[in-house]
Structure formats: C-alpha cells, structure tokens
Scaffold this motif. Structure first.
Motif, PDB file in Angstrom:
ATOM      1  N   TYR A  36      29.943 -35.918  18.359  1.00  0.00           N
ATOM      2  CA  TYR A  36      29.211 -34.964  19.194  1.00  0.00           C
ATOM      3  C   TYR A  36      28.610 -35.670  20.416  1.00  0.00           C
ATOM      4  O   TYR A  36      28.672 -35.156  21.534  1.00  0.00           O
ATOM      5  N   TYR A  40      29.536 -34.738  24.155  1.00  0.00           N
ATOM      6  CA  TYR A  40      28.455 -34.328  25.068  1.00  0.00           C
ATOM      7  C   TYR A  40      28.437 -35.227  26.303  1.00  0.00           C
ATOM      8  O   TYR A  40      28.234 -34.764  27.428  1.00  0.00           O
ATOM      9  N   GLU A  47      27.446 -26.558  24.247  1.00  0.00           N
ATOM     10  CA  GLU A  47      28.376 -25.598  23.630  1.00  0.00           C
ATOM     11  C   GLU A  47      29.802 -26.134  23.618  1.00  0.00           C
ATOM     12  O   GLU A  47      30.509 -26.046  22.615  1.00  0.00           O
ATOM     13  N   GLU A  50      30.121 -28.897  21.096  1.00  0.00           N
ATOM     14  CA  GLU A  50      30.193 -28.372  19.723  1.00  0.00           C
ATOM     15  C   GLU A  50      31.615 -27.880  19.417  1.00  0.00           C
ATOM     16  O   GLU A  50      32.164 -28.165  18.346  1.00  0.00           O
ATOM     17  N   ASP A  51      32.202 -27.168  20.361  1.00  0.00           N
ATOM     18  CA  ASP A  51      33.565 -26.664  20.146  1.00  0.00           C
ATOM     19  C   ASP A  51      34.568 -27.810  20.003  1.00  0.00           C
ATOM     20  O   ASP A  51      35.487 -27.750  19.179  1.00  0.00           O
ATOM     21  N   VAL A  53      34.009 -30.859  18.877  1.00  0.00           N
ATOM     22  CA  VAL A  53      33.857 -31.525  17.573  1.00  0.00           C
ATOM     23  C   VAL A  53      34.409 -30.625  16.462  1.00  0.00           C
ATOM     24  O   VAL A  53      35.085 -31.091  15.540  1.00  0.00           O
ATOM     25  N   HIS A  54      34.142 -29.346  16.574  1.00  0.00           N
ATOM     26  CA  HIS A  54      34.695 -28.393  15.603  1.00  0.00           C
ATOM     27  C   HIS A  54      36.216 -28.506  15.570  1.00  0.00           C
ATOM     28  O   HIS A  54      36.834 -28.669  14.512  1.00  0.00           O
ATOM     29  N   ASP A  55      36.839 -28.437  16.744  1.00  0.00           N
ATOM     30  CA  ASP A  55      38.306 -28.479  16.809  1.00  0.00           C
ATOM     31  C   ASP A  55      38.851 -29.827  16.357  1.00  0.00           C
ATOM     32  O   ASP A  55      39.913 -29.897  15.727  1.00  0.00           O
TER      33      ASP A  55
END
Lengths: 191, 246
Positions: A36, A40, A47, A50-51, A53-55
């Motif tokens: 993250y 960042y 936002e 976050e996307d 790291v999610h992906d």
C-alpha cells in the motif's frame, strides 16, 4: 510482521496455490502495508492505491500456482505486481500527471521520503544509499521507479540523450547494489 | 546472440517501451547469463520500496481482498484430504454425481431445489474459470449510498468475453434496474451493455456482449426503468480501455 515460528513465504505460497484463503490473509498481513505504501507513493492518492493493492493480491491469489522461486522471492514478486499495476494506472492518467521535475522534487525532498522516522535499519540503509547517490542518478532511478516514466520520457524531461539515461540508471543501481550488499539478505530476503 | 545487458536496468524498473520489453523478455527465456544478471539487478530494485515512507492501509482493505478471493474460491476440499488444483470438469462431474446419488432418495420439491443448486454451481464454476483466464480487470467501487457494493469488470484473454462480477449490490425499487454502460473514447456516447435486477446473492455475474476495451469508461447507473439512455445516478464506474501506447 511475522514472528519466529510463522510459516515461511514458500510454504504460504504453496497453501495459496491450494486455494487456502488463510494463506492470503497471512500474505496480506506480511506485505499489504508495504504494498500500500508503495502504491500510494506512486499514485499519490489513497483510493487508487487501495485498488492497486486489492488487484495485486487477487492477482497473487490467481497466479500462485505459477509462482517460481527461482524468478525471485515472494516479497519481490508481490511488490513487482503492485509496482507494475500502479505504474500502469499512472501512465493511463497521463493528462493528470504533474510536471515531472517539480513532482519529483516535491516527492523526493518532502518529509515523506527523507524526514520520517524509519521503521528499521534495513529501511534506513536503503534510504541512505539512495540519498548518497549523485543527484542525477538518484533522480533517474526515482523518476523511473516511483514516477513511472519511460526511458524516452526520462531523456526528454531531464534533457539528456537516451544513452545518458541508461548510463545513469546502470551506474546508480550498481552503486546501490554495492551499498546494500551487506544488508541485502535482510531487506530483500525471504522469510 | 545479441545480449540485452545494457537494457536490463530499465527493464527491471519497467521503463522500457512495450516492444523493447517484449524483446528483452523473449531473450531472457533462452539466455542464462542475462537472466542471472537481471536477478542480481532485480534484488536491488526490489529493495527500493524500503525507501518509501510507511503508510497504514485502510482497515477495510484486508476484508475486501479476502471477500473478493472468497468469491472466486472453489468448493473447499473435504477435511483430511489432499487438495488438488481445481479442474472445472472434475468438480462439475463430482457435483452431478453427488446430485444423482441424493436424487434417488428425495421428493420432487427437493429435485427442483437440487436442479437450481446445480445450475448455480455450474454458473459459479464458469465464472471461476473465466476469472482464472481473465487478462484484464477493473474494479468499480460503489459510491454514496451504494458504498460497500462494487463490481469487477473482467475481460478474458482467450475469448475476449467480458463480464462484471458484482458484490453486495444494494436492493433497489422493483421496477428499477442496475444498468451497465460503456462510454465511447470521445466521451460522447453511452452504450447500454446490460440491465438487471439484483438477485439478493452476495455475488452476481452480469455478462457484457461487447468488446469493452474499445471503450474508455464503464459506468453503472440505477435507472427507474429499462432504458437506452442514461438518466439515473451513477453508482460506480471505472476508466477502461487498452494499455497505453509506449
């Protein structure tokens, strides 16, 4: 962070490949924070980070069966996915990218890079090694890795020939390599 | 053989144009010397994130990742048995066989329920397979009162098939429809790609019959009724399209 006795990364990846969700949680607890922070740093907003790291973790979830130890350790593999996705998004937002040199100066010199207390000695040594580089080499590395600029863009915004960009990058990374070799086992090592 | 030693640093930081990156990648597969050199360079590049200031991710991120992975997870293996890589056909056959065994002892109502379950399971398996082969994906986060919901638009590499895997969709009025739109590159035209009602399940798949990478944006609105023109609230969206030209 993992504690003594926690499963090593290779074991966690094997469990991930067997579709064990708890292994994904372990992997996130180990590297989610750093992933993250990296996303960042590249995107400059929460936002999108976050996307990314999610992906990236979902990509690891899907790609675990294809992971090969000889291509790099788990930490490097995961962070390279984060890096690639963040840079990909940054390049798609070309119209919104700030002027490169100003952005690089802002990012390189503000407290988020140099002044903040470091978590541990490994982090401190990487920062110190970067700061110790000649400014042109450090900027070339930072603009490429954190700024997502391609070699042609780097040559253009720094006003130097392509060969100079390659040379600065090569020599800068070689110096980093020599500076970090004593601690490389810890900072870039496998759990 | 022309080695690629002088390009490996830029390759390692992902700063090469796509055509050069692909050429270097192809060379690396057959050149142990360049590969070893890249491994050494990559160790230095992998250390660069250590220079980034620490930053706490949102607490929800961990749950979000696990929820998305869970949505893709296959039926868990039985306890005590070794887990094997998931194979759609094996699970489908196993599911049908299990259904057949149970069918011998159940009434007609149970038969209908089992058929429904089998259809849902087959849909789930198809989705898992498509997600596994997905080449690109974009997450659309629910906004405003639709926060907490979202959907991932997937494009599969082999077939170009596109679909959105929604999660936690909010209930809407009975006549209302969630509507998926694809926005042209000039931003002027919104093409309706799908229209549907939420089925109340945690995850819902909606197929898209279009080459989505030809468009610039995907958006989801809530429309008061089925429509060909967007007029409702945009509740989630994402930029999409081809990779940037190098």
């Amino acid at each position: 962070m993992s504690e003594p006795g926690d499963p090593p990364d290779d074991q966690v990846i094997a469990a991930l490949a067997a579709r064990d969700l708890s292994a994904l949680a372990v992997l996130y607890d180990r590297y989610g924070r750093m992933g993250y922070a990296l996303a960042y740093r590249i995107l400059g907003e929460s936002e999108g980070a976050e996307d990314v790291v999610h992906d990236a973790f979902l990509a690891a979830w899907r790609g675990a069966p294809g992971y090969r130890r000889e291509r790099g350790n788990v930490r490097g593999w995961l962070l390279s996915i984060v890096h690639h996705r963040a840079v990909d998004i940054l390049r798609r937002k070309t119209a919104f990218r700030p002027a490169p040199l100003e952005a690089a100066e802002d990012r390189a010199d503000d407290a988020d890079t140099a002044g903040e207390a470091v978590r541990n000695l490994e982090r401190a040594s990487v920062r110190e090694a970067l700061v110790a580089l000649p400014a042109a080499q450090r900027k070339t590395i930072e603009l490429a890795y954190f700024g997502g600029y391609t070699q042609v863009e780097l040559a253009e915004i720094m006003g130097v020939p392509l060969g100079t960009v390659k040379g600065r990058m090569r020599i800068g990374l070689q110096k980093l390599r020599r500076a970090l070799e004593p601690s490389m086992g810890a900072s870039g090592g496998e759990r | 053989m022309n080695h690629v030693i002088d390009e490996l640093e830029l390759y390692a930081v992902d700063a090469l144009p796509a055509v050069d990156r692909d050429r270097v990648t192809a060379h690396l597969t057959g050149c142990p010397a360049c590969h070893d050199e890249l491994t050494a360079i990559a160790r230095v590049v992998d250390a660069l994130p250590e220079a980034v200031p620490d930053r706490e991710p949102p607490a929800r991120l961990r749950d979000r990742i696990l929820a998305s992975a869970r949505a893709e997870a296959p039926v868990p293996a039985a306890p005590g048995r070794a887990r094997t890589p998931w194979r759609p056909r094996r699970i489908a056959v196993a599911g049908l066989a299990a259904a057949a065994v149970v069918l011998a002892a159940v009434d007609l109502g149970a038969l209908n329920r089992l058929q429904t379950t089998t259809e849902e399971r087959n849909t789930l398996h198809r989705t898992i397979a498509d997600v596994s082969f997905a080449e690109r994906s974009w997450y659309m986060r629910g906004t405003g009162e639709y926060a907490g919901s979202g959907g991932t638009l997937y494009v599969t590499g082999k077939t170009g098939r596109a679909f959105v895997l929604f999660h936690d969709l909010k209930p809407i009025e009975p006549a209302a429809r969630y509507t998926v739109w694809l926005v042209t590159t000039d931003g002027q035209r919104w093409i309706r790609a799908a229209s549907f009602s939420p089925d109340g399940q945690p995850n819902q798949r909606v197929d898209i019959d279009a080459q989505v990478v030809a468009y610039r944006r995907c958006a989801v609105t809530v429309e008061a009724a089925a429509t060909e023109r967007p007029s409702g609230l945009v509740v989630m969206e994402s930029n999409i399209g081809p990779p940037p030209a190098q």
